[in-house]
Design an enzyme around this catalytic site. Structure first.
Site, mmCIF file in Angstrom:
data_model
loop_
_atom_site.group_PDB
_atom_site.id
_atom_site.type_symbol
_atom_site.label_atom_id
_atom_site.label_comp_id
_atom_site.label_asym_id
_atom_site.label_seq_id
_atom_site.Cartn_x
_atom_site.Cartn_y
_atom_site.Cartn_z
ATOM 1 N N GLU B 58 0.820 -1.215 0.000
ATOM 2 C CA GLU B 58 0.000 0.000 0.000
ATOM 3 C C GLU B 58 0.852 1.263 0.000
ATOM 4 O OE1 GLU B 58 -0.595 -2.639 1.892
ATOM 5 O OE2 GLU B 58 -2.612 -3.297 1.346
ATOM 6 N N PHE B 81 -9.370 -2.451 1.222
ATOM 7 C CA PHE B 81 -10.221 -2.017 2.335
ATOM 8 C C PHE B 81 -9.636 -0.715 2.871
ATOM 9 C CE2 PHE B 81 -11.288 -6.436 2.073
ATOM 10 C CZ PHE B 81 -12.611 -6.534 2.491
ATOM 11 N N HIS B 125 -11.577 -4.913 8.660
ATOM 12 C CA HIS B 125 -12.233 -4.768 7.354
ATOM 13 C C HIS B 125 -13.481 -3.909 7.492
ATOM 14 C CE1 HIS B 125 -9.789 -8.401 6.819
ATOM 15 N NE2 HIS B 125 -9.826 -8.175 5.528
#
Lengths: 338, 321
Positions: B58, B81, B125
């Site tokens: 990420e 997410f 999540h």
């Protein structure tokens, strides 16, 4: 010190007289400018801290001099005054930033080594180490999408400490997976601020990591201009010719503190007296003369010329206006939203 | 024929890819697979060189986006997410958010954050990150609550020169349907009065808009007319619409799904008190999730976030002053 896997002067397409002379002149400009900045810091004339590249000029200059401004990308880090100069950053950008002129590239909004000109291919570093690695990958990725990647190289410099960050790992892995023409130059100066290598990583040599990423790795003596010119010049050329990311690990020693606020007293005398404690500028001057790249007279003339240039640059920046909080627009947004 | 919230997100990306050659999509599993939620289904087939699978990195994904934006592209990054954007936090708040201010060069990128809770998703999540990102100068944070807004605000986000955090609510993906993708268009930065009223104002955003409307409908049986304001973007925050509403009702309840310490609802209350104290007939109230990680079991989860029941109770307390 592992053996060099690229022999100097064998197949370096960019390794030529002009490259070496240009790299040396940038080393000299960086050293004399930074000596001046150090004095100004001690005299209380600098806004914020001063971070020198003393001892790392050969590595840095060889990166910048191998790149073409307007085409390539160069993301310098903290000790890259020489590389910035070689890439074509005007000296006045540096003095304006350190001396707080509003006419500098960051207009007083950021300082010292955080300056950059992203539109000319030189992004402005943030303090969070490793972060520029994926950023350079992104610039190259975009150039590929635009169909402008042919013959382009993106290079970034980092230190031994930054190789411990997640961003470094993620960025190098991504660049490797995308086979981007990227060169990551690790200047291993033995210390991340005060933390020695043995508290930073456990591998024998950082260059071993290249194999794990599936990219080429090259080791070089960072105090040796001609070796740096060969190894770094060749690494840049390899990337340019489509051989994917290249990692260069240069061994050297920082010949100053982390910043000018730091006396670097944690560096053992034995290291300072050792091979990597030698001054790359002195080594380079001997090499230039011995190999006929420059005459002694030229070296003296360059020093004189550079000293004057530094004086002019400092004097100009000192005369310029500082930022005005009353006229600054204080906007962090390009968009004008209600 | 109806269109869902996630259809709208996919349609917006399709339109952007077709009409703007600077746009590309980058994220985990978004190419051939079409994304964990299928927000990019089929797009890689139509645009094989503009929709890319990213490694599970990420930080590097956002670093790449900033670099690409410097080069004039308009990257849309899909975080699988919203929770995982914590790994990209540095690149978002230190690299992207500061870039224009520091260098004068804007970085037009859009980060899609599949946000908010769904039953059984658990602590990692389910998070709502809008308050975190809204804290940082340089970021625009949008929170569409309708199918039309999901579509138009994504188009508008990509058109902006600044980095945009686009918080799309996972609970709305398939549950929320509309007859058309085109609703009453408003630009980013303007709130919408979803339901007019005169006794109290609920200021909310994202999925909580629908819960607030349900609560308002229940109170209507007792004669209470509750005004519901959908902020649409939490940064910029449209205080004009909020204050105008509070001027009509005299009472404010700010509702959000995010954690209760600080955040969007605290900002709304603080600004209302400081800018519109004279408009208030009662102490302004806040309602958020409980101050625990988001629980896994659906029964716990349902009681963790504000519900029509808890919003209704908070409104009754507010109206009793």
């Amino acid at each position: 010190m592992p053996e060099l896997d690229v022999q100097p002067f064998t197949d370096g397409a960019v390794l030529n007289r002009e490259y070496i002379r240009a790299a040396f002149r940038s080393m000299l400009r960086a050293r004399l400018l930074e000596n001046k900045l150090s004095s100004l810091y001690k005299a209380g004339k600098i806004v914020g801290g001063v971070y020198l590249g003393r001892g790392q000029e050969a590595v840095s200059a060889c990166v910048g001099a191998a790149l073409v401004q307007g085409k390539d990308v160069f993301a310098p880090l903290i000790r890259d005054q020489a590389g910035r100069d070689a890439f074509g950053e005007p000296m006045i950008d540096c003095t304006r930033t350190y001396l707080g002129s509003v006419m500098g590239p960051m207009k007083g909004r950021d300082g010292n080594i955080h300056r950059g000109r992203p539109s000319m291919g030189m992004p402005a570093m943030i303090s969070h180490l490793g972060a520029q690695v994926p950023l350079v990958a992104g610039m190259l990725f975009a150039k590929r999408l635009k169909g402008e990647l042919a013959g382009v190289v993106g290079a970034t410099c980092i230190g031994d400490g930054a190789t411990s960050t997640g961003a470094f790992h993620e960025g190098v892995n991504l660049a490797a997976m995308e086979k981007l023409p990227m060169v990551v130059v690790v200047a291993n100066n033995g210390f991340a601020y005060s933390t020695p290598n043995d508290r930073q990583f456990a591998c024998r040599d950082l260059v071993e990591r290249a194999r794990g990423y599936g990219i080429a790795g090259h080791a070089v003596d960072g105090t040796d201009l001609l070796a740096c010119a060969s190894v770094i010049g060749n690494a840049v050329q390899r990337a340019r010719e489509g051989h994917g990311p290249q990692m260069v690990v240069a061994q050297l020693l920082r010949l100053s503190g982390h910043g000018e606020h730091d006396d670097g007293s944690y560096v053992p005398d034995t290291m300072k007296a050792g091979h990597y404690g030698r001054d790359c500028i002195e080594v380079a001057m001997r090499q230039l003369v011995e190999h006929g790249f420059a005459t002694v007279d030229e070296l003296f003339a360059w020093q004189e010329e550079t000293a004057e240039e530094v004086q002019r640059s400092v004097a100009q920046a000192q005369q310029e206006p500082t930022p005005d909080p009353y006229s600054d627009d204080w906007r962090a947004y390009s968009t004008r939203l209600s | 024929m109806s269109v869902t919230y996630i259809d709208a997100i996919r349609e917006a990306q399709l339109k952007l890819l077709r009409e703007d050659s600077r746009v590309f999509l980058y994220g985990q599993d978004i190419a051939t697979f079409g994304g964990a939620f299928k927000a990019t289904k089929g797009l890689a087939q139509e645009f094989p060189n503009r929709v890319f699978d990213a490694p599970i990195s990420e930080d590097a994904m956002l670093g790449l986006a900033v670099g690409a934006a410097i080069e004039g592209m308009r990257p849309i990054i899909e975080m699988q997410f919203a929770d995982f954007s914590s790994i990209a936090f540095n690149q978002i708040v230190n690299q992207a958010a500061t870039h224009y201010y520091r260098t004068g060069v804007p970085v037009p990128l859009t980060v899609r954050l599949p946000s908010g809770g769904t039953p059984g998703s658990g602590p990692f999540h389910s998070q709502s990150m809008e308050s975190i990102y809204a804290h940082y100068p340089g970021l625009i944070v949008v929170t569409p609550a309708t199918v039309s807004d999901a579509y138009h605000m994504l188009l508008d986000s990509v058109a902006l020169e600044d980095p945009v955090i686009y918080c799309e609510h996972k609970f709305l993906y398939r549950w929320l349907k509309a007859k058309s993708i085109n609703g009453d268009y408003l630009p980013i930065g303007q709130a919408r009065i979803v339901r007019p009223g005169k006794h109290a104002t609920v200021v909310t955003y994202s999925a909580m808009v629908h819960e607030a409307v349900r609560a308002a409908e229940r109170l209507q049986a007792d004669g209470w007319e509750i005004e519901v304001v959908d902020l649409r973007s939490v940064k910029p925050l449209d205080m004009d619409t909020v204050l105008a509403s509070v001027a009509r009702t005299g009472r404010l309840l700010a509702v959000g799904e995010a954690f209760p310490w600080g955040g969007v609802t605290a900002e709304v209350v603080a600004r209302t008190v400081s800018e519109g104290f004279h408009l208030l007939d009662a102490p302004p109230q806040r309602l958020n999730s409980r101050d625990t990680p988001v629980p896994y079991h659906p029964k716990l989860w349902a009681a963790h976030r504000p519900t029509p029941e808890s919003i209704g109770e908070a409104l009754r307390r507010l109206l009793s002053f």
